[in-house]
Write a protein that holds these residues in place. Sequence first.
Motif, PDB file in Angstrom:
ATOM      1  N   ILE A 142     -13.909  27.833 -10.504  1.00  0.00           N
ATOM      2  CA  ILE A 142     -14.601  29.091 -10.193  1.00  0.00           C
ATOM      3  C   ILE A 142     -15.064  29.087  -8.739  1.00  0.00           C
ATOM      4  CG2 ILE A 142     -16.626  30.489 -10.727  1.00  0.00           C
ATOM      5  CD1 ILE A 142     -16.383  29.513 -13.625  1.00  0.00           C
ATOM      6  N   THR A 143     -15.532  27.933  -8.269  1.00  0.00           N
ATOM      7  CA  THR A 143     -15.965  27.832  -6.878  1.00  0.00           C
ATOM      8  C   THR A 143     -14.799  28.066  -5.925  1.00  0.00           C
ATOM      9  OG1 THR A 143     -17.687  26.256  -7.504  1.00  0.00           O
ATOM     10  CG2 THR A 143     -17.052  26.342  -5.166  1.00  0.00           C
ATOM     11  N   SER A 144     -13.624  27.547  -6.286  1.00  0.00           N
ATOM     12  CA  SER A 144     -12.457  27.727  -5.418  1.00  0.00           C
ATOM     13  C   SER A 144     -12.030  29.185  -5.347  1.00  0.00           C
ATOM     14  CB  SER A 144     -11.288  26.866  -5.916  1.00  0.00           C
ATOM     15  OG  SER A 144     -10.836  27.317  -7.184  1.00  0.00           O
ATOM     16  N   LEU A 145     -12.321  29.959  -6.400  1.00  0.00           N
ATOM     17  CA  LEU A 145     -12.006  31.387  -6.362  1.00  0.00           C
ATOM     18  C   LEU A 145     -12.923  32.122  -5.389  1.00  0.00           C
ATOM     19  CD1 LEU A 145     -11.402  32.195 -10.156  1.00  0.00           C
ATOM     20  CD2 LEU A 145      -9.691  31.881  -8.358  1.00  0.00           C
ATOM     21  N   ARG A 146     -14.180  31.696  -5.341  1.00  0.00           N
ATOM     22  CA  ARG A 146     -15.125  32.338  -4.420  1.00  0.00           C
ATOM     23  C   ARG A 146     -14.941  31.849  -2.997  1.00  0.00           C
ATOM     24  NH1 ARG A 146     -20.858  31.525  -7.300  1.00  0.00           N
ATOM     25  NH2 ARG A 146     -20.005  29.420  -7.438  1.00  0.00           N
ATOM     26  N   HIS A 147     -14.493  30.599  -2.859  1.00  0.00           N
ATOM     27  CA  HIS A 147     -14.248  30.018  -1.537  1.00  0.00           C
ATOM     28  C   HIS A 147     -12.833  29.470  -1.514  1.00  0.00           C
ATOM     29  CE1 HIS A 147     -18.569  30.337  -0.817  1.00  0.00           C
ATOM     30  NE2 HIS A 147     -18.759  29.760  -1.989  1.00  0.00           N
ATOM     31  N   PRO A 148     -11.852  30.307  -1.194  1.00  0.00           N
ATOM     32  CA  PRO A 148     -10.445  29.872  -1.239  1.00  0.00           C
ATOM     33  C   PRO A 148     -10.230  28.629  -0.387  1.00  0.00           C
ATOM     34  CG  PRO A 148     -10.606  32.240  -0.859  1.00  0.00           C
ATOM     35  CD  PRO A 148     -11.990  31.694  -0.725  1.00  0.00           C
ATOM     36  N   ARG A 149      -9.377  27.753  -0.892  1.00  0.00           N
ATOM     37  CA  ARG A 149      -9.094  26.515  -0.184  1.00  0.00           C
ATOM     38  C   ARG A 149      -8.412  26.808   1.156  1.00  0.00           C
ATOM     39  NH1 ARG A 149      -3.706  24.101  -3.123  1.00  0.00           N
ATOM     40  NH2 ARG A 149      -2.732  26.085  -3.594  1.00  0.00           N
ATOM     41  N   ARG A 150      -8.693  25.948   2.097  1.00  0.00           N
ATOM     42  CA  ARG A 150      -8.070  26.090   3.409  1.00  0.00           C
ATOM     43  C   ARG A 150      -6.672  25.493   3.392  1.00  0.00           C
ATOM     44  NH1 ARG A 150     -12.405  23.757   7.531  1.00  0.00           N
ATOM     45  NH2 ARG A 150     -12.413  22.082   5.992  1.00  0.00           N
ATOM     46  N   ARG A 151      -5.898  25.881   4.362  1.00  0.00           N
ATOM     47  CA  ARG A 151      -4.539  25.376   4.451  1.00  0.00           C
ATOM     48  C   ARG A 151      -4.542  23.886   4.729  1.00  0.00           C
ATOM     49  NH1 ARG A 151      -2.236  29.370   8.919  1.00  0.00           N
ATOM     50  NH2 ARG A 151      -4.233  28.775   9.807  1.00  0.00           N
ATOM     51  N   ALA A 152      -3.611  23.190   4.115  1.00  0.00           N
ATOM     52  CA  ALA A 152      -3.450  21.765   4.383  1.00  0.00           C
ATOM     53  C   ALA A 152      -2.497  21.594   5.551  1.00  0.00           C
ATOM     54  CB  ALA A 152      -2.906  21.053   3.144  1.00  0.00           C
ATOM     55  N   ILE A 153      -2.889  20.749   6.497  1.00  0.00           N
ATOM     56  CA  ILE A 153      -2.059  20.499   7.665  1.00  0.00           C
ATOM     57  C   ILE A 153      -1.439  19.124   7.514  1.00  0.00           C
ATOM     58  CG2 ILE A 153      -2.034  20.248  10.166  1.00  0.00           C
ATOM     59  CD1 ILE A 153      -4.368  22.132  10.316  1.00  0.00           C
ATOM     60  N   SER A 154      -0.119  19.083   7.400  1.00  0.00           N
ATOM     61  CA  SER A 154       0.602  17.823   7.256  1.00  0.00           C
ATOM     62  C   SER A 154       1.011  17.327   8.628  1.00  0.00           C
ATOM     63  CB  SER A 154       1.852  18.007   6.388  1.00  0.00           C
ATOM     64  OG  SER A 154       1.496  18.507   5.116  1.00  0.00           O
ATOM     65  N   ILE A 155       0.568  16.134   8.979  1.00  0.00           N
ATOM     66  CA  ILE A 155       0.879  15.553  10.270  1.00  0.00           C
ATOM     67  C   ILE A 155       1.542  14.205  10.047  1.00  0.00           C
ATOM     68  CG2 ILE A 155      -0.052  14.780  12.475  1.00  0.00           C
ATOM     69  CD1 ILE A 155      -2.384  16.663  12.006  1.00  0.00           C
ATOM     70  N   GLY A 156       2.738  14.073  10.543  1.00  0.00           N
ATOM     71  CA  GLY A 156       3.459  12.832  10.361  1.00  0.00           C
ATOM     72  C   GLY A 156       4.328  12.875   9.122  1.00  0.00           C
ATOM     73  N   PRO A 157       5.126  11.835   8.913  1.00  0.00           N
ATOM     74  CA  PRO A 157       6.030  11.790   7.754  1.00  0.00           C
ATOM     75  C   PRO A 157       5.261  11.869   6.441  1.00  0.00           C
ATOM     76  CG  PRO A 157       6.603  10.089   9.349  1.00  0.00           C
ATOM     77  CD  PRO A 157       5.311  10.670   9.799  1.00  0.00           C
ATOM     78  N   GLN A 158       5.769  12.673   5.510  1.00  0.00           N
ATOM     79  CA  GLN A 158       5.130  12.839   4.213  1.00  0.00           C
ATOM     80  C   GLN A 158       5.984  12.319   3.064  1.00  0.00           C
ATOM     81  OE1 GLN A 158       1.894  14.201   3.989  1.00  0.00           O
ATOM     82  NE2 GLN A 158       2.129  13.819   6.170  1.00  0.00           N
ATOM     83  N   SER A 159       7.225  12.000   3.316  1.00  0.00           N
ATOM     84  CA  SER A 159       8.128  11.551   2.262  1.00  0.00           C
ATOM     85  C   SER A 159       9.073  10.508   2.836  1.00  0.00           C
ATOM     86  CB  SER A 159       8.932  12.735   1.703  1.00  0.00           C
ATOM     87  OG  SER A 159       9.801  13.262   2.700  1.00  0.00           O
ATOM     88  N   GLU A 160       9.829   9.848   1.948  1.00  0.00           N
ATOM     89  CA  GLU A 160      10.806   8.876   2.407  1.00  0.00           C
ATOM     90  C   GLU A 160      11.860   9.537   3.298  1.00  0.00           C
ATOM     91  OE1 GLU A 160      12.492   6.773  -0.837  1.00  0.00           O
ATOM     92  OE2 GLU A 160      10.586   5.980  -1.556  1.00  0.00           O
ATOM     93  N   ALA A 161      12.241  10.761   2.958  1.00  0.00           N
ATOM     94  CA  ALA A 161      13.215  11.477   3.783  1.00  0.00           C
ATOM     95  C   ALA A 161      12.665  11.695   5.191  1.00  0.00           C
ATOM     96  CB  ALA A 161      13.573  12.819   3.140  1.00  0.00           C
ATOM     97  N   ASP A 162      11.378  12.063   5.281  1.00  0.00           N
ATOM     98  CA  ASP A 162      10.744  12.231   6.593  1.00  0.00           C
ATOM     99  C   ASP A 162      10.780  10.927   7.380  1.00  0.00           C
ATOM    100  OD1 ASP A 162      10.153  14.873   6.303  1.00  0.00           O
ATOM    101  OD2 ASP A 162       8.085  14.577   5.689  1.00  0.00           O
ATOM    102  N   ALA A 163      10.433   9.825   6.710  1.00  0.00           N
ATOM    103  CA  ALA A 163      10.369   8.537   7.402  1.00  0.00           C
ATOM    104  C   ALA A 163      11.744   8.114   7.915  1.00  0.00           C
ATOM    105  CB  ALA A 163       9.807   7.477   6.461  1.00  0.00           C
ATOM    106  N   HIS A 164      12.774   8.291   7.097  1.00  0.00           N
ATOM    107  CA  HIS A 164      14.121   7.960   7.551  1.00  0.00           C
ATOM    108  C   HIS A 164      14.543   8.857   8.717  1.00  0.00           C
ATOM    109  CE1 HIS A 164      14.781   5.037   4.470  1.00  0.00           C
ATOM    110  NE2 HIS A 164      14.669   5.907   3.492  1.00  0.00           N
ATOM    111  N   GLU A 165      14.107  10.108   8.700  1.00  0.00           N
ATOM    112  CA  GLU A 165      14.429  11.021   9.793  1.00  0.00           C
ATOM    113  C   GLU A 165      13.738  10.588  11.080  1.00  0.00           C
ATOM    114  OE1 GLU A 165      16.148  14.740  11.294  1.00  0.00           O
ATOM    115  OE2 GLU A 165      16.582  13.270   9.733  1.00  0.00           O
TER     116      GLU A 165
END
Length: 434
Positions: free
Chosen positions: A282-305
Amino acid sequence: MVHMLASGVFISGVLKDMVCIPRPLSPPLVRITMSKSAALEYGFPSTHSTNAVSVATYALYYLHTTDCGLSSSVRFAAIGIGYAYAASIAIGRLYCGMHGFFDVLAGGALGALMALLQIVYGEMIDKWALADSILNPLIITAVLLLAVRLHPEPADNCPCFDDSVAFAGVLIGIEFGLWHYSKTAFSNDSPVPGTVPFDLRTLGWFRTTARIVVGIVIVFMWRATMKPLLLRCLPPLFRIIDHLGFILPRRYFMPANQYELIPPLRKDDNVIPSASDLPGFITSLRHPRRRAISIGPQSEADAHEVIASREQRRGASMSQPILSPLRRRAYTESEAISAAVVRKPSFGHTSEGDQPKFTIDAIAAVHGTKRSGTAKTPISAGAPPTPPSSDASAASDSSKEEERLDREMFSQLEKPRVRYDVEVVTKLVIYAGQ
């Protein structure tokens, strides 16, 4: 329309796991998303662009070719909204760093193809699927189950397959649901068989709202009941089938002979929040979550890239004019710093407004900068680089340092949750039933 959207998600998921092209490299890009798990998927093609272009193309076709009873000004505004919708989704995926240009272009082309197939063959397929015999929906179901089984295996643990399975279940449920409904006295044959009659003046607002609420409650009750039931009942059955030699294993899914019971899954897999989670919900409905900022590799595919990009830059630098060791080191470090402006060093998610910090090690892990030692020294704008003691020792130290940083990078990746073989059937049943 639902057939078109579900088919677009399924086919784009097949292509993602087939070509295994990661999302754009981060850094230098910063990914902005509302879902932390989105970065674990491959990037080519863009499913968002596929769905947006398919919907816009389908709607624009009928706005241009049919008389919807709209005035010229309203029709012109609707056409403008259609173009703006498709363009905003595609540009938004680029802006958020979740896709590259060719990801969006391929997704848009796939979406246009889905809309074209729906326009040309959609009505004919619907009439064939809703024929008197139940054999036709069974044929469609068999084709979809075969498509799920033949879904390509990804190179990394990518959750694209889960979305494909879910939407295959949606298509199966739609076919059987429409076939059954079209045989009742409640359906209309115009414009297509199985059309649900609706007249707001006849039903009124109360009954219309009640239909929506009851439908949502039934969907949640079905999912909340069937998911735990299937996850409890299917593992013993799968073990028997496996003992008979009929199980076809899938990579990254734990087979039933390797576990006894499925533990409670992570909260991102729970359909209905528990009572203790309701205040936070209910709190999240009144205060919508902020965007998540992904910095750096997040998956094995990212790391290999990241590693492949580093090796590519290294190969390109070998073909450049020879520089002295001191100048080459100054050049590579300044290049890394300039590419990492306003970037956070540690790999992971942060919220908007966090103050960025820098370390040589973090940038070196991504950009391939060579630096001896293990201390994470903050970057100083005027600090001159330290020349290596000798080319041989510097090469050996930098190689060991790169290996250490690579291990650290892989250790900081968000690990996909353990997935169990029975979840495939569970998803098919749940999404087909609702």
